[in-house]
Design a protein around this motif. Sequence first.
Motif, short mmCIF file in Angstrom:
data_model
loop_
_atom_site.label_atom_id
_atom_site.label_comp_id
_atom_site.label_asym_id
_atom_site.label_seq_id
_atom_site.Cartn_x
_atom_site.Cartn_y
_atom_site.Cartn_z
N LYS A 1 1.04 -1.00 0.29
CA LYS A 1 0.54 0.35 -0.10
C LYS A 1 0.69 1.46 0.55
CE LYS A 1 -3.60 2.71 2.48
NZ LYS A 1 -3.55 3.73 2.51
N LEU A 2 1.92 1.58 1.10
CA LEU A 2 2.57 2.44 0.93
C LEU A 2 3.10 2.36 -0.11
CD1 LEU A 2 4.57 2.24 4.60
CD2 LEU A 2 2.32 3.63 3.44
N CYS A 3 4.15 2.00 -1.04
CA CYS A 3 4.48 1.43 -2.24
C CYS A 3 3.34 2.59 -3.41
CB CYS A 3 4.87 0.31 -3.09
SG CYS A 3 6.71 0.10 -2.28
N ASN A 4 1.78 1.31 -3.30
CA ASN A 4 1.10 1.92 -4.09
C ASN A 4 0.98 3.56 -3.94
OD1 ASN A 4 0.89 0.10 -5.55
ND2 ASN A 4 -0.22 -0.68 -4.62
N ASP A 5 0.74 3.86 -3.27
CA ASP A 5 0.51 5.51 -2.75
C ASP A 5 1.50 6.17 -2.53
OD1 ASP A 5 -1.52 4.19 -1.37
OD2 ASP A 5 -1.02 5.50 0.69
N MET A 6 3.23 5.41 -2.66
CA MET A 6 4.45 7.11 -2.97
C MET A 6 4.60 6.76 -4.94
SD MET A 6 6.00 7.14 0.49
CE MET A 6 5.34 7.11 2.26
N GLY A 7 4.29 5.72 -5.38
CA GLY A 7 4.33 5.51 -6.32
C GLY A 7 5.12 4.93 -7.08
N ILE A 8 5.89 4.07 -5.51
CA ILE A 8 7.24 2.85 -6.03
C ILE A 8 6.44 2.09 -6.66
CG2 ILE A 8 9.01 2.40 -5.19
CD1 ILE A 8 8.71 4.80 -3.87
N SER A 9 7.57 1.46 -7.91
CA SER A 9 7.07 0.13 -8.63
C SER A 9 8.71 -0.33 -7.56
CB SER A 9 7.10 0.32 -9.97
OG SER A 9 8.57 0.38 -10.33
N ASP A 10 8.21 -2.09 -9.02
CA ASP A 10 8.88 -3.39 -8.17
C ASP A 10 10.05 -2.98 -8.86
OD1 ASP A 10 8.32 -3.92 -10.46
OD2 ASP A 10 7.35 -5.48 -9.88
N GLU A 11 10.38 -2.06 -9.79
CA GLU A 11 11.82 -2.21 -10.68
C GLU A 11 12.51 -1.27 -9.99
OE1 GLU A 11 11.30 -1.86 -14.74
OE2 GLU A 11 9.77 -3.77 -14.56
N ASN A 12 12.91 -1.49 -8.84
CA ASN A 12 13.95 0.00 -8.48
C ASN A 12 15.51 0.30 -8.38
OD1 ASN A 12 15.18 -1.09 -6.23
ND2 ASN A 12 13.62 -1.47 -6.03
N ARG A 13 15.75 1.00 -8.02
CA ARG A 13 17.76 1.24 -8.62
C ARG A 13 17.96 1.23 -8.31
NH1 ARG A 13 18.13 6.97 -6.04
NH2 ARG A 13 16.43 7.15 -4.52
N PHE A 14 17.57 0.38 -6.58
CA PHE A 14 18.99 -0.28 -5.94
C PHE A 14 18.69 -2.09 -6.42
CE2 PHE A 14 17.42 3.47 -3.45
CZ PHE A 14 18.22 3.52 -3.48
N GLU A 15 19.61 -2.37 -7.02
CA GLU A 15 20.17 -4.08 -6.89
C GLU A 15 21.17 -5.01 -6.02
OE1 GLU A 15 17.82 -5.54 -9.17
OE2 GLU A 15 16.82 -4.10 -9.80
N GLY A 16 21.10 -4.53 -5.05
CA GLY A 16 22.05 -4.54 -4.02
C GLY A 16 22.42 -5.98 -3.91
N ALA A 17 21.40 -5.98 -3.62
CA ALA A 17 20.90 -7.92 -2.95
C ALA A 17 19.51 -8.63 -3.53
CB ALA A 17 20.69 -8.12 -1.66
N VAL A 18 19.39 -10.01 -4.15
CA VAL A 18 18.01 -10.33 -4.20
C VAL A 18 18.07 -11.73 -2.68
CG1 VAL A 18 18.71 -10.74 -6.57
CG2 VAL A 18 19.55 -12.61 -4.87
N PRO A 19 16.30 -11.55 -2.72
CA PRO A 19 16.18 -12.01 -1.62
C PRO A 19 16.78 -12.60 -1.20
CG PRO A 19 13.47 -11.24 -3.39
CD PRO A 19 15.42 -11.28 -4.16
N ALA A 20 17.16 -13.48 -0.20
CA ALA A 20 16.91 -14.89 1.08
C ALA A 20 15.89 -15.13 1.62
CB ALA A 20 18.47 -14.53 1.57
N GLY A 21 16.61 -15.97 2.45
CA GLY A 21 15.32 -15.38 3.81
C GLY A 21 14.80 -17.57 3.77
N LYS A 22 14.40 -17.97 5.65
CA LYS A 22 14.57 -19.01 5.02
C LYS A 22 12.92 -19.34 4.88
CE LYS A 22 18.31 -20.37 7.97
NZ LYS A 22 18.71 -19.03 7.42
#
Length: 237
Positions: free
Chosen positions: A113-134
């Motif tokens: 919701k916050l991303c939608n409200d602030m116009g942030i798309s899922d393609e962003n300029r920070f590509e420092g990491a890809v998701p990990a996680g158990k």
Amino acid sequence: MDMVNIKINGMSYEVAAGSTILEAAREAGIDIPTLCFLKDINQIGACRMCMVEVKGARSLVAACVYPVNEGMEVFTNTPKVQKSRKMTLEMLLSVHDKKCLSCKRSGTCELQKLCNDMGISDENRFEGAVPAGKKDYSTLHLERDNAKCILCRRCVAACQQQHVAVIGANNRGFDTEIGCAFEQPLSYVSCVSCGQCINACPTGALTEKDCTQDVIDAINDPDKIVIVQTAPAVRAA
Ligand code: FES
């Protein structure tokens, strides 16, 4: 009750001494976005979504933990504030498993919701990491997917509030993950299946499990407990 006079966005307000900027703003009907904040349960200033400008302060401050004082002037929506919040969202998304279309929380996810409200798309300029996680599918009632966790610790606080306290942060820095001590699955600790952590989670990191007969059979047979560990995180060189 002692009161102090402050200004928010140029308007004067009398608010209770000792309250935070966020409390004062909400009392005045002014919206400040939050993620890690959970009233009276988790007020740790971790996510930095609620940053605001305070006249005279050297940097932005986190409204959820910063107390008001007499004569304070607060600005909640300046270009500097907006830039900070957008960057925070972009950085959260850069390590987030952005499979919103198949996520159970799509439509009720606070991050989405916050991303939608602030116009942030899922393609962003920070590509420092890809998701990990158990992923932890070991209990009957919930699923944990740490690739969708934003480390807000609301689940940790909710678990403590229930006097169960079986989850917390493991590791440090980039490798920090929420889970049980020694990275045990939830089914191995004294989780009481209250589900409050699911209610507290702002994203799809904790969701209710669809309880099919297969799941019940798997839970009754410890050999079939499924813990999936994803590949280690990939970091930028
Ligand atoms: Fe204030 Fe997270 S809501 S820092």
